[in-house]
Design a protein around this motif. Structure first.
Motif, PDB file in Angstrom:
ATOM      1  N   ILE A 462     -22.381   4.586  31.077  1.00 35.54           N
ATOM      2  CA  ILE A 462     -23.826   4.432  31.134  1.00 35.54           C
ATOM      3  C   ILE A 462     -24.212   3.023  30.712  1.00 35.54           C
ATOM      4  CG2 ILE A 462     -26.017   5.181  30.114  1.00 35.54           C
ATOM      5  CD1 ILE A 462     -24.797   7.951  29.818  1.00 35.54           C
ATOM      6  N   LEU A 463     -25.042   2.378  31.519  1.00 30.71           N
ATOM      7  CA  LEU A 463     -25.566   1.054  31.194  1.00 30.71           C
ATOM      8  C   LEU A 463     -27.012   1.217  30.737  1.00 30.71           C
ATOM      9  CD1 LEU A 463     -24.092  -0.964  34.190  1.00 30.71           C
ATOM     10  CD2 LEU A 463     -23.147  -0.673  31.884  1.00 30.71           C
ATOM     11  N   ARG A 464     -27.376   0.568  29.608  1.00 29.47           N
ATOM     12  CA  ARG A 464     -28.650   0.857  28.949  1.00 29.47           C
ATOM     13  C   ARG A 464     -29.585  -0.340  28.779  1.00 29.47           C
ATOM     14  NH1 ARG A 464     -28.663   5.890  26.565  1.00 29.47           N
ATOM     15  NH2 ARG A 464     -26.651   6.927  26.345  1.00 29.47           N
ATOM     16  N   GLY A 465     -29.097  -1.551  28.858  1.00 32.62           N
ATOM     17  CA  GLY A 465     -29.962  -2.683  28.573  1.00 32.62           C
ATOM     18  C   GLY A 465     -29.599  -3.920  29.357  1.00 32.62           C
ATOM     19  N   ILE A 466     -30.606  -4.792  29.563  1.00 34.54           N
ATOM     20  CA  ILE A 466     -30.421  -6.040  30.300  1.00 34.54           C
ATOM     21  C   ILE A 466     -31.116  -7.167  29.543  1.00 34.54           C
ATOM     22  CG2 ILE A 466     -30.731  -7.221  32.517  1.00 34.54           C
ATOM     23  CD1 ILE A 466     -31.442  -4.450  33.707  1.00 34.54           C
ATOM     24  N   ALA A 467     -30.472  -8.327  29.469  1.00 34.21           N
ATOM     25  CA  ALA A 467     -31.115  -9.546  28.969  1.00 34.21           C
ATOM     26  C   ALA A 467     -30.847 -10.651  29.991  1.00 34.21           C
ATOM     27  CB  ALA A 467     -30.565  -9.929  27.601  1.00 34.21           C
ATOM     28  N   ILE A 468     -31.914 -11.321  30.438  1.00 35.79           N
ATOM     29  CA  ILE A 468     -31.789 -12.338  31.484  1.00 35.79           C
ATOM     30  C   ILE A 468     -32.203 -13.692  30.921  1.00 35.79           C
ATOM     31  CG2 ILE A 468     -32.600 -13.101  33.747  1.00 35.79           C
ATOM     32  CD1 ILE A 468     -33.110 -10.205  34.444  1.00 35.79           C
ATOM     33  N   ARG A 469     -31.290 -14.658  31.059  1.00 33.00           N
ATOM     34  CA  ARG A 469     -31.613 -16.028  30.657  1.00 33.00           C
ATOM     35  C   ARG A 469     -31.895 -16.902  31.860  1.00 33.00           C
ATOM     36  NH1 ARG A 469     -28.083 -20.087  26.803  1.00 33.00           N
ATOM     37  NH2 ARG A 469     -29.550 -21.811  26.888  1.00 33.00           N
ATOM     38  N   SER A 470     -31.122 -16.702  32.918  1.00 24.58           N
ATOM     39  CA  SER A 470     -31.299 -17.470  34.159  1.00 24.58           C
ATOM     40  C   SER A 470     -30.624 -16.699  35.273  1.00 24.58           C
ATOM     41  CB  SER A 470     -30.674 -18.864  34.022  1.00 24.58           C
ATOM     42  OG  SER A 470     -29.258 -18.758  33.960  1.00 24.58           O
ATOM     43  N   ALA A 471     -30.726 -17.232  36.491  1.00 29.88           N
ATOM     44  CA  ALA A 471     -30.091 -16.560  37.623  1.00 29.88           C
ATOM     45  C   ALA A 471     -28.585 -16.447  37.445  1.00 29.88           C
ATOM     46  CB  ALA A 471     -30.408 -17.317  38.913  1.00 29.88           C
ATOM     47  N   ASN A 472     -28.009 -17.342  36.658  1.00 28.52           N
ATOM     48  CA  ASN A 472     -26.559 -17.365  36.464  1.00 28.52           C
ATOM     49  C   ASN A 472     -26.135 -16.892  35.077  1.00 28.52           C
ATOM     50  OD1 ASN A 472     -26.116 -18.448  39.077  1.00 28.52           O
ATOM     51  ND2 ASN A 472     -26.597 -20.497  38.310  1.00 28.52           N
ATOM     52  N   GLU A 473     -27.064 -16.327  34.315  1.00 28.74           N
ATOM     53  CA  GLU A 473     -26.679 -15.789  33.005  1.00 28.74           C
ATOM     54  C   GLU A 473     -27.496 -14.529  32.715  1.00 28.74           C
ATOM     55  OE1 GLU A 473     -26.084 -16.824  28.282  1.00 28.74           O
ATOM     56  OE2 GLU A 473     -26.692 -18.417  29.662  1.00 28.74           O
ATOM     57  N   ILE A 474     -26.827 -13.405  32.962  1.00 28.05           N
ATOM     58  CA  ILE A 474     -27.429 -12.100  32.726  1.00 28.05           C
ATOM     59  C   ILE A 474     -26.439 -11.266  31.923  1.00 28.05           C
ATOM     60  CG2 ILE A 474     -28.290  -9.981  33.818  1.00 28.05           C
ATOM     61  CD1 ILE A 474     -29.060 -11.713  36.232  1.00 28.05           C
ATOM     62  N   TRP A 475     -26.953 -10.567  30.926  1.00 26.24           N
ATOM     63  CA  TRP A 475     -26.128  -9.718  30.079  1.00 26.24           C
ATOM     64  C   TRP A 475     -26.575  -8.267  30.236  1.00 26.24           C
ATOM     65  CZ3 TRP A 475     -22.138 -11.854  27.222  1.00 26.24           C
ATOM     66  CH2 TRP A 475     -22.127 -13.259  27.120  1.00 26.24           C
ATOM     67  N   VAL A 476     -25.606  -7.384  30.375  1.00 26.09           N
ATOM     68  CA  VAL A 476     -25.861  -5.948  30.502  1.00 26.09           C
ATOM     69  C   VAL A 476     -25.018  -5.222  29.467  1.00 26.09           C
ATOM     70  CG1 VAL A 476     -25.573  -3.934  31.989  1.00 26.09           C
ATOM     71  CG2 VAL A 476     -26.481  -6.053  32.936  1.00 26.09           C
ATOM     72  N   VAL A 477     -25.617  -4.236  28.783  1.00 24.20           N
ATOM     73  CA  VAL A 477     -24.909  -3.505  27.730  1.00 24.20           C
ATOM     74  C   VAL A 477     -25.026  -2.008  27.974  1.00 24.20           C
ATOM     75  CG1 VAL A 477     -25.268  -5.328  26.033  1.00 24.20           C
ATOM     76  CG2 VAL A 477     -26.953  -3.480  26.240  1.00 24.20           C
ATOM     77  N   GLY A 478     -24.121  -1.249  27.316  1.00 19.23           N
ATOM     78  CA  GLY A 478     -24.151   0.197  27.494  1.00 19.23           C
ATOM     79  C   GLY A 478     -23.214   0.934  26.581  1.00 19.23           C
ATOM     80  N   ASP A 479     -22.849   2.141  26.991  1.00 15.46           N
ATOM     81  CA  ASP A 479     -22.021   3.011  26.165  1.00 15.46           C
ATOM     82  C   ASP A 479     -20.587   2.480  26.040  1.00 15.46           C
ATOM     83  OD1 ASP A 479     -24.246   4.554  25.964  1.00 15.46           O
ATOM     84  OD2 ASP A 479     -23.373   6.352  26.863  1.00 15.46           O
ATOM     85  N   ALA A 480     -19.873   3.060  25.044  1.00 15.33           N
ATOM     86  CA  ALA A 480     -18.486   2.685  24.772  1.00 15.33           C
ATOM     87  C   ALA A 480     -18.354   1.192  24.508  1.00 15.33           C
ATOM     88  CB  ALA A 480     -17.577   3.116  25.929  1.00 15.33           C
ATOM     89  N   THR A 482     -19.901  -1.292  25.807  1.00 13.54           N
ATOM     90  CA  THR A 482     -19.895  -2.120  27.017  1.00 13.54           C
ATOM     91  C   THR A 482     -20.801  -3.349  26.880  1.00 13.54           C
ATOM     92  OG1 THR A 482     -19.423  -0.250  28.462  1.00 13.54           O
ATOM     93  CG2 THR A 482     -20.459  -2.176  29.475  1.00 13.54           C
ATOM     94  N   VAL A 483     -20.233  -4.516  27.168  1.00 12.55           N
ATOM     95  CA  VAL A 483     -20.991  -5.762  27.305  1.00 12.55           C
ATOM     96  C   VAL A 483     -20.498  -6.443  28.579  1.00 12.55           C
ATOM     97  CG1 VAL A 483     -21.623  -7.990  26.321  1.00 12.55           C
ATOM     98  CG2 VAL A 483     -21.220  -6.024  24.804  1.00 12.55           C
ATOM     99  N   LEU A 484     -21.405  -6.650  29.536  1.00 14.12           N
ATOM    100  CA  LEU A 484     -21.066  -7.306  30.799  1.00 14.12           C
ATOM    101  C   LEU A 484     -21.828  -8.620  30.910  1.00 14.12           C
ATOM    102  CD1 LEU A 484     -21.319  -4.259  33.259  1.00 14.12           C
ATOM    103  CD2 LEU A 484     -19.328  -5.041  31.958  1.00 14.12           C
ATOM    104  N   HIS A 485     -21.179  -9.607  31.561  1.00 11.68           N
ATOM    105  CA  HIS A 485     -21.781 -10.935  31.722  1.00 11.68           C
ATOM    106  C   HIS A 485     -21.790 -11.308  33.203  1.00 11.68           C
ATOM    107  CE1 HIS A 485     -21.721 -15.511  30.692  1.00 11.68           C
ATOM    108  NE2 HIS A 485     -22.947 -15.068  30.905  1.00 11.68           N
ATOM    109  N   TRP A 486     -22.969 -11.630  33.713  1.00 11.60           N
ATOM    110  CA  TRP A 486     -23.131 -12.098  35.097  1.00 11.60           C
ATOM    111  C   TRP A 486     -23.255 -13.606  35.096  1.00 11.60           C
ATOM    112  CZ3 TRP A 486     -23.302 -10.336  40.090  1.00 11.60           C
ATOM    113  CH2 TRP A 486     -23.987 -11.091  41.038  1.00 11.60           C
ATOM    114  N   THR A 487     -22.420 -14.269  35.894  1.00 11.24           N
ATOM    115  CA  THR A 487     -22.436 -15.733  35.940  1.00 11.24           C
ATOM    116  C   THR A 487     -22.883 -16.267  37.298  1.00 11.24           C
ATOM    117  OG1 THR A 487     -20.084 -15.724  36.521  1.00 11.24           O
ATOM    118  CG2 THR A 487     -20.653 -15.934  34.181  1.00 11.24           C
ATOM    119  N   GLY A 488     -23.497 -15.403  38.098  1.00 12.65           N
ATOM    120  CA  GLY A 488     -24.029 -15.849  39.380  1.00 12.65           C
ATOM    121  C   GLY A 488     -23.388 -15.198  40.577  1.00 12.65           C
ATOM    122  N   THR A 489     -22.150 -14.713  40.397  1.00 12.65           N
ATOM    123  CA  THR A 489     -21.445 -14.114  41.537  1.00 12.65           C
ATOM    124  C   THR A 489     -20.923 -12.720  41.243  1.00 12.65           C
ATOM    125  OG1 THR A 489     -19.388 -15.185  40.840  1.00 12.65           O
ATOM    126  CG2 THR A 489     -20.743 -16.351  42.473  1.00 12.65           C
ATOM    127  N   ALA A 490     -20.588 -12.428  39.988  1.00 12.44           N
ATOM    128  CA  ALA A 490     -20.005 -11.124  39.658  1.00 12.44           C
ATOM    129  C   ALA A 490     -20.166 -10.832  38.175  1.00 12.44           C
ATOM    130  CB  ALA A 490     -18.523 -11.089  40.048  1.00 12.44           C
TER     131      ALA A 490
END
Length: 565
Positions: A462-480, A482-490
């Motif tokens: 389960i993914l629960r939260g998003i923080a956006i700094r720019s088109a190439n820096e997005i953070w997504v967090v969730g259960d277990a 989870t911390v995901l980082h978007w750098t523009g492509t993946a």
């Protein structure tokens, strides 16, 4: 596919890594989020509430304090005399007796779930429970009284040994005493009866499911008209013709026993399970550690529900929203209980200012503040709405259950197709042409102003939260953790500081913060995480603020925490 708006603007973020939040300062929190099931009010400065996990909470006239109990069983009832509680009932054949300032456990016969307690004095006390259980304490010992009814008994009251009433399952009514025996009498209802009380003049009231109200005042029980269909769980009286009943949805009724009216209330509307009066003051208690009092206009004196989200505008007039309509507002730097014109749980809040906000919640709730005045807006979805984003101008998006994503056209909310049937839990955007939503099963979606498309993630949690700094820096967090980082492509998975739930993420002053279990937050420094502790045993659920000088975090126990540099 559709088009609503097509302009794009990138937010300007100012890095200030030299002055991050260094500490979390709890501003307010309740002692428990356990459900209270029993209540005894001895006066305006003395009351006790009991509930789940052996919880006993005492009111001293200004604050609630915890008292130690010799059990972890759920406590269902409490009774006292004058200014002291004397006995409490509970599951697992639990009967507690107060000796001085200490609670001790009494030995009782049998093995029963005990559901209520009532007495006439310190030597004559009765407890009722499942399987038709009625126990009486006399000469310092408990004995079982013989009855012919196998029903669960949920409430008991009396004003003499010859005038006792027990109520329960399927509308059962038992009266005592005919030669010392309990007898079942005719009942005008088959609804469960949960509470019973009298006013000392011979009038007795029983309340129950679907708003049921029974009265006995001429020797026979009759059903009277009720102004509500909400389940009523408890009733009390503090004088002739003066009754108060409480129930689901924070419902409070007053009446003379025959004629009843609903009392207007505000604040959290958690289900209420107990009510008591003493010293001219009435208290009611229920779910999530909630205790309300008529001295405060039936606002909670204790509220341990969940605060799910918070909005912190530039003028500092923050607003936090949560379960059962729980709302706190900050004015002049001081947090106080507030209310909004709904009874449903509220999960998300956003807006450009303190006078222009959107709040979303259960049952399709959408509230909009215009100039500080709230109005409810029509929603094409009547389920749970979990998160709202309000961008530049009047652009807004709401997400929730069943893959719901509602877009504001400028005149109405319309459903957009996400291609997802699961629960969407958070929405955030840089501009109307770049909005993100995340939810169950590792789902991430991106909206380009005309439609949604799926963005792959390396997790299925389960993914629960998003923080956006720019088109190439997005953070997504969730259960277990989870911390995901978007750098523009993946999206890539980043090492997490916790294996527990991460409930939200927020960027302040160029620094990323994430929050979650154990009352903890973490800030990102380079490739490392620095832990910040609130000192509260809570789950942190929402965070907001544009400056490190004014960040607010909220969570369960009705907790409000401010970040300090």
């Amino acid at each position: 596919m559709f088009a609503l708006y097509a302009c794009r603007s990138d937010p300007v973020m100012v890095d200030d890594p030299a002055s991050p939040i260094m500490a979390l300062l709890p501003v307010r929190h309740a002692l428990t989020n356990a459900a209270f099931l029993g209540l005894w009010a001895a006066g305006s400065s003395a009351a006790w509430a009991v509930g789940q996990a052996g919880m006993i909470q005492r009111w001293d006239g200004s604050v609630w304090r915890l008292e130690s109990a010799p059990t972890q069983e759920t406590l269902t009832g409490i009774w006292g005399i004058d200014d002291l509680p004397l006995f409490a009932s509970g599951t697992g054949s639990t009967v507690l007796r107060r000796v001085g300032d200490t609670w001790v456990r009494d030995s009782v016969p049998g093995d029963a779930v005990l559901l209520d307690v009532w007495g006439l004095d310190s030597t004559r006390v009765w407890v009722v429970g499942n399987n038709g259980t009625i126990l009486r304490r006399a000469a310092g010992a408990w004995r079982r009284e013989a009855i012919s009814s196998p029903f669960e008994l949920w409430g008991i009251w009396g004003d003499s040994e010859q005038s006792l009433v027990a109520v329960g399952q399927n509308g059962v009514l038992l009266e005592c005493c005919d030669g010392g025996r309990w007898m079942q009498v005719a009942s005008p209802t088959s609804a469960g009866l949960f509470g019973v009380s009298g006013d000392g003049t011979g009038r007795i009231v029983a309340v129950g499911g679907d708003g049921t109200i029974l009265v006995r005042d001429v020797g026979l029980w009759r059903q009277v008209s009720s102004p509500t269909t909400a389940n009523l769980f408890a009733v009390t009286s503090d004088g002739p013709g003066r009754f108060v009943a409480v129930g689901d949805g924070g419902r409070v009724l007053t009446g003379d026993g025959v004629t009843w009216s609903i009392v207007p209330t505000s604040g959290a509307r958690e289900n209420l399970r107990a009510v008591s009066s003493g010293g001219g003051r009435r208290f009611a208690a229920g779910w999530f550690g909630t205790v309300v009092s008529d001295a405060a206009g039936w606002l909670p004196t204790s509220a341990g529900g969940f605060l799910y989200d918070v909005h912190v505008p530039a003028d500092g007039r923050a607003l936090a929203v949560g379960s059962g309509g729980l709302v706190f507002a900050r004015e002049g730097g001081v947090w106080r209980m507030s209310s909004l014109p709904v009874t449903s749980s509220l999960y998300g809040i956003a807006g450009p200012s303190s006078t222009a906000r959107l709040v979303v919640g259960d049952s399709g709730t959408i509230l909009r503040s215009v100039g500080g005045a709230w109005r409810r807006e029509a929603s094409p979805y009547d389920g749970l709405l979990r998160s709202v984003w309000w961008g530049d101008g009047d652009r807004a998006m709401i997400v929730g259950g069943n893959g719901t994503a509602l877009a504001w056209t400028g005149a109405a909310w319309i459903a957009t197709s996400t291609g997802f049937s699961g629960f969407l839990r958070h929405v955030e955007g840089r501009a109307w042409t770049d909005v993100w939503a995340v939810g169950d099963s590792g789902r991430a979606l991106r909206f380009d102003g005309t439609g949604w498309r799926r963005v792959p993630t390396p997790v299925g949690s389960i993914l629960r939260g998003i923080a956006i700094r720019s088109a190439n820096e997005i953070w997504v967090v969730g259960d277990a953790g989870t911390v995901l980082h978007w750098t523009g492509t993946a999206f890539t998975k980043v090492a997490s500081p916790t294996e527990g739930q991460v409930r939200a993420a927020h960027i302040v002053g160029g620094v990323l913060y994430i929050i979650g279990e154990e009352g903890a937050a973490w800030r990102r420094e380079g490739m490392e995480w620095v832990r910040l502790d609130s000192g509260l045993p809570v789950i942190l659920l929402g965070i907001d603020g544009d400056s490190p000088d004014d960040v607010v975090i909220v969570g369960d126990l009705g907790s409000i925490i401010e970040g300090k540099r």
